[in-house]
Enzyme design. Structure first.
Site, PDB file in Angstrom:
ATOM      1  N   ASP A   9     -37.319 -14.607  -2.714  1.00 36.81           N
ATOM      2  CA  ASP A   9     -37.842 -13.849  -1.577  1.00 36.81           C
ATOM      3  C   ASP A   9     -38.929 -12.919  -2.069  1.00 36.81           C
ATOM      4  O   ASP A   9     -38.882 -12.454  -3.223  1.00 36.81           O
ATOM      5  CB  ASP A   9     -36.726 -13.031  -0.917  1.00 36.81           C
ATOM      6  N   ASP A  30     -37.721 -18.602   5.423  1.00 37.37           N
ATOM      7  CA  ASP A  30     -36.970 -17.759   6.357  1.00 37.37           C
ATOM      8  C   ASP A  30     -37.759 -17.563   7.647  1.00 37.37           C
ATOM      9  O   ASP A  30     -37.205 -17.618   8.749  1.00 37.37           O
ATOM     10  CB  ASP A  30     -36.683 -16.383   5.742  1.00 37.37           C
TER      11      ASP A  30
END
Length: 164
Positions: free
Chosen positions: A114, A131
């Site tokens: 991330d 995401d």
């Protein structure tokens, strides 16, 4: 033809996700952070062993099972031509792309890379392109069903008015 366009978009989306994750893994130290848009957005490289915000980090098998089941089901619907709505087809394509992007990470690394950090202002967690694809796809699915419900209500009202 529509199925092929969805497939091309899915492949490009997964590629963009994987290339961006590779870039941050290769060029940032873990937890290294740089502002991108002042104090609004920064890039912060982290490893996420769970779901959103690291929830359920001790049970990665849960995400693997759910992701595989959802991705295979949506691919089946798309490949079988059972999705007639363009909006729903694009929504499913985005969810599948994001699911595959994060599944690649989980299977190859044991975690998801991330890096998009909204500094806690809008989202209290750090996320990635995959995401974003899943969230946008789910939003489009909700929009589809909202519009479908509105159509049904209007059709019912029209039928009720025709009877009187």
């Amino acid at each position: 033809m529509k199925r092929y366009v969805s497939l091309i978009v899915a492949v490009l989306a997964v590629a963009a996700d994987q290339i961006s994750k590779w870039y941050f893994a290769a060029n940032y130290q873990l937890y290294e952070s740089h502002n991108v848009l002042g104090s609004l957005v920064k890039f912060t490289y982290i490893h996420n062993y769970g779901a959103v915000g690291g929830m359920l980090a001790g049970a990665p098998w849960v995400f693997n099972i759910i992701t595989v089941a959802v991705v295979l089901f949506l691919i089946f619907l798309l490949a079988a031509g059972r999705v007639k709505s363009s909006l729903l087809r694009w929504a499913f394509t985005l969810v599948v792309s994001g699911g595959i992007g994060n599944m690649i990470d989980r299977l190859s690394n044991g975690y998801v890379v991330d890096f998009i950090d909204c500094n806690g202002m809008y989202f209290p967690w750090i996320f990635n392109i995959a995401d974003s694809l899943v969230v946008i796809g789910c939003g489009l699915i909700l929009l589809y069903y909202l519009l479908d419900t509105v159509r049904e209500i209007r059709a019912k009202r029209g039928a009720d008015n025709a009877e009187t």
